[in-house]
Design a protein around this motif. Sequence first.
Motif, PDB file in Angstrom:
ATOM      1  N   THR A 105       0.842  -1.194   0.000  1.00 52.68           N
ATOM      2  CA  THR A 105       0.000   0.000   0.000  1.00 52.68           C
ATOM      3  C   THR A 105       0.878   1.245   0.000  1.00 52.68           C
ATOM      4  OG1 THR A 105      -1.782  -1.094   1.225  1.00 52.68           O
ATOM      5  CG2 THR A 105      -1.747   1.305   1.262  1.00 52.68           C
ATOM      6  N   LEU A 106       0.662   2.100  -0.973  1.00 52.93           N
ATOM      7  CA  LEU A 106       1.256   3.435  -0.993  1.00 52.93           C
ATOM      8  C   LEU A 106       0.104   4.382  -0.721  1.00 52.93           C
ATOM      9  CD1 LEU A 106       3.599   3.096  -4.127  1.00 52.93           C
ATOM     10  CD2 LEU A 106       4.112   2.608  -1.735  1.00 52.93           C
ATOM     11  N   GLY A 107      -0.162   4.609   0.562  1.00 57.10           N
ATOM     12  CA  GLY A 107      -1.399   5.270   0.965  1.00 57.10           C
ATOM     13  C   GLY A 107      -1.193   6.594   1.670  1.00 57.10           C
ATOM     14  N   GLY A 108      -2.298   7.190   2.046  1.00 56.39           N
ATOM     15  CA  GLY A 108      -2.286   8.477   2.733  1.00 56.39           C
ATOM     16  C   GLY A 108      -2.683   8.346   4.190  1.00 56.39           C
ATOM     17  N   GLY A 114      -4.298  17.836  -1.528  1.00 54.22           N
ATOM     18  CA  GLY A 114      -2.882  18.140  -1.685  1.00 54.22           C
ATOM     19  C   GLY A 114      -2.054  16.876  -1.621  1.00 54.22           C
ATOM     20  N   LYS A 115      -0.750  17.033  -1.530  1.00 51.29           N
ATOM     21  CA  LYS A 115       0.173  15.902  -1.500  1.00 51.29           C
ATOM     22  C   LYS A 115       0.004  15.126  -0.200  1.00 51.29           C
ATOM     23  CE  LYS A 115       3.829  13.451  -2.723  1.00 51.29           C
ATOM     24  NZ  LYS A 115       3.725  12.374  -3.710  1.00 51.29           N
ATOM     25  N   ARG A 116      -0.458  13.894  -0.301  1.00 46.27           N
ATOM     26  CA  ARG A 116      -0.722  13.094   0.898  1.00 46.27           C
ATOM     27  C   ARG A 116      -0.289  11.644   0.744  1.00 46.27           C
ATOM     28  NH1 ARG A 116      -5.239  13.986  -1.999  1.00 46.27           N
ATOM     29  NH2 ARG A 116      -6.642  12.231  -2.415  1.00 46.27           N
ATOM     30  N   HIS A 117       0.390  11.333  -0.371  1.00 39.67           N
ATOM     31  CA  HIS A 117       0.859   9.976  -0.620  1.00 39.67           C
ATOM     32  C   HIS A 117       2.369   9.978  -0.859  1.00 39.67           C
ATOM     33  CE1 HIS A 117      -3.481   9.794  -1.817  1.00 39.67           C
ATOM     34  NE2 HIS A 117      -3.410   8.680  -1.096  1.00 39.67           N
ATOM     35  N   PRO A 118       2.998   8.814  -0.829  1.00 36.67           N
ATOM     36  CA  PRO A 118       4.465   8.743  -0.890  1.00 36.67           C
ATOM     37  C   PRO A 118       5.056   9.164  -2.242  1.00 36.67           C
ATOM     38  CG  PRO A 118       3.532   6.725   0.018  1.00 36.67           C
ATOM     39  CD  PRO A 118       2.400   7.491  -0.562  1.00 36.67           C
ATOM     40  N   THR A 119       6.338   9.540  -2.154  1.00 36.94           N
ATOM     41  CA  THR A 119       7.167   9.745  -3.334  1.00 36.94           C
ATOM     42  C   THR A 119       8.275   8.699  -3.279  1.00 36.94           C
ATOM     43  OG1 THR A 119       6.722  12.120  -3.445  1.00 36.94           O
ATOM     44  CG2 THR A 119       8.705  11.327  -4.564  1.00 36.94           C
ATOM     45  N   VAL A 120       8.318   7.834  -4.276  1.00 40.08           N
ATOM     46  CA  VAL A 120       9.265   6.715  -4.296  1.00 40.08           C
ATOM     47  C   VAL A 120      10.324   6.985  -5.362  1.00 40.08           C
ATOM     48  CG1 VAL A 120       9.516   4.224  -4.614  1.00 40.08           C
ATOM     49  CG2 VAL A 120       7.437   5.142  -3.549  1.00 40.08           C
ATOM     50  N   GLY A 121      11.594   6.879  -4.968  1.00 40.41           N
ATOM     51  CA  GLY A 121      12.696   7.159  -5.885  1.00 40.41           C
ATOM     52  C   GLY A 121      12.922   6.043  -6.897  1.00 40.41           C
ATOM     53  N   ASN A 122      14.058   6.111  -7.552  1.00 37.36           N
ATOM     54  CA  ASN A 122      14.407   5.123  -8.582  1.00 37.36           C
ATOM     55  C   ASN A 122      15.004   3.856  -7.965  1.00 37.36           C
ATOM     56  OD1 ASN A 122      13.730   7.018 -10.637  1.00 37.36           O
ATOM     57  ND2 ASN A 122      15.754   7.947 -10.436  1.00 37.36           N
ATOM     58  N   ASN A 123      14.787   2.732  -8.645  1.00 39.17           N
ATOM     59  CA  ASN A 123      15.414   1.458  -8.267  1.00 39.17           C
ATOM     60  C   ASN A 123      15.077   1.043  -6.837  1.00 39.17           C
ATOM     61  OD1 ASN A 123      17.031  -0.781  -8.960  1.00 39.17           O
ATOM     62  ND2 ASN A 123      18.787   0.103  -7.892  1.00 39.17           N
ATOM     63  N   VAL A 124      13.818   1.178  -6.479  1.00 35.67           N
ATOM     64  CA  VAL A 124      13.339   0.821  -5.139  1.00 35.67           C
ATOM     65  C   VAL A 124      12.574  -0.501  -5.211  1.00 35.67           C
ATOM     66  CG1 VAL A 124      11.773   1.485  -3.261  1.00 35.67           C
ATOM     67  CG2 VAL A 124      13.222   3.210  -4.364  1.00 35.67           C
ATOM     68  N   VAL A 125      12.757  -1.344  -4.187  1.00 34.63           N
ATOM     69  CA  VAL A 125      12.010  -2.598  -4.072  1.00 34.63           C
ATOM     70  C   VAL A 125      11.205  -2.557  -2.776  1.00 34.63           C
ATOM     71  CG1 VAL A 125      12.152  -5.100  -3.871  1.00 34.63           C
ATOM     72  CG2 VAL A 125      13.766  -3.889  -5.345  1.00 34.63           C
ATOM     73  N   ILE A 126       9.902  -2.805  -2.882  1.00 37.52           N
ATOM     74  CA  ILE A 126       9.026  -2.784  -1.706  1.00 37.52           C
ATOM     75  C   ILE A 126       8.401  -4.166  -1.564  1.00 37.52           C
ATOM     76  CG2 ILE A 126       7.060  -1.690  -0.592  1.00 37.52           C
ATOM     77  CD1 ILE A 126       7.627   0.824  -2.153  1.00 37.52           C
ATOM     78  N   GLY A 127       8.707  -4.827  -0.448  1.00 38.27           N
ATOM     79  CA  GLY A 127       8.310  -6.218  -0.235  1.00 38.27           C
ATOM     80  C   GLY A 127       6.834  -6.414   0.038  1.00 38.27           C
ATOM     81  N   GLY A 129       3.241  -6.924   1.348  1.00 39.02           N
ATOM     82  CA  GLY A 129       2.521  -6.497   2.538  1.00 39.02           C
ATOM     83  C   GLY A 129       3.016  -5.215   3.172  1.00 39.02           C
ATOM     84  N   ALA A 130       4.030  -4.592   2.622  1.00 38.69           N
ATOM     85  CA  ALA A 130       4.567  -3.359   3.212  1.00 38.69           C
ATOM     86  C   ALA A 130       3.594  -2.204   3.015  1.00 38.69           C
ATOM     87  CB  ALA A 130       5.915  -3.018   2.597  1.00 38.69           C
ATOM     88  N   LYS A 131       3.581  -1.283   3.991  1.00 40.39           N
ATOM     89  CA  LYS A 131       2.735  -0.099   3.923  1.00 40.39           C
ATOM     90  C   LYS A 131       3.623   1.144   4.025  1.00 40.39           C
ATOM     91  CE  LYS A 131      -0.394  -3.289   4.475  1.00 40.39           C
ATOM     92  NZ  LYS A 131      -0.974  -3.918   3.281  1.00 40.39           N
ATOM     93  N   VAL A 132       3.544   1.980   3.018  1.00 39.98           N
ATOM     94  CA  VAL A 132       4.259   3.264   3.034  1.00 39.98           C
ATOM     95  C   VAL A 132       3.179   4.337   3.056  1.00 39.98           C
ATOM     96  CG1 VAL A 132       5.975   4.705   1.906  1.00 39.98           C
ATOM     97  CG2 VAL A 132       6.119   2.224   1.686  1.00 39.98           C
ATOM     98  N   LEU A 133       3.103   5.078   4.154  1.00 39.83           N
ATOM     99  CA  LEU A 133       1.942   5.934   4.395  1.00 39.83           C
ATOM    100  C   LEU A 133       2.328   7.402   4.569  1.00 39.83           C
ATOM    101  CD1 LEU A 133       0.190   3.599   7.000  1.00 39.83           C
ATOM    102  CD2 LEU A 133      -0.174   3.666   4.525  1.00 39.83           C
TER     103      LEU A 133
END
Length: 216
Positions: A105-108, A114-127, A129-133
Amino acid sequence: MFKRLREDIKTVFERDPAARSVLEVLLCYPGLHAIWLHRVAHWLWCRDLKLLARLVSHFSRWLTGIEIHPGAKIGRRFFIDHGMGVVIGETTEIGDDVTLYHQVTLGGTSTKKGKRHPTVGNNVVIGAGAKVLGPVKIGDNCKIGANSVVVKDVPPNSTVVGIPGKVVKREGIKPTKVDLEHGKLPDPVMETLKEMLNLIHDLELEVKTLKKEMKK
């Protein structure tokens, strides 16, 4: 357009050893279908055809089990492995060469516009069930462990695990105690264990001293 499609198919072969043929990739990879449908939805969204964009996104969710808001910005060579349960919010920004596994989940965390969700850079791996909020930033070349919950910015070249997420490796090196506290979030259980170990060590020293005195 066809060059971009070929790039997407090539990305699947590079990151999934289970892929055996182009036909299999075209027919059996929901992550690929979700990305292609998102491009259509995003194109409509950017031309202020919001309802039509949401309908395409909704159809994609029904077809693939992956929910990507049409407002999300996604870079090149994006790969979703398995994909079921992936959710990507409206103001999410994803760089190039990013890989997500199922139930990410890339959630808020806010109901404000306005901006309320993640910014993910280059060459990123997210396993899985992970939550980036929230409007957090994940630096380039980061790895987010399965089932981690990330609510603070992550510096580039870091590995993050746990709830809440903590940096356990940076630039290939395990960080110091201060660096380990990702976002300076305290870990009361770990601190209590350390205090107990220190106390046991002190008691052992006292016992040894008493034994020496008794022998004298």
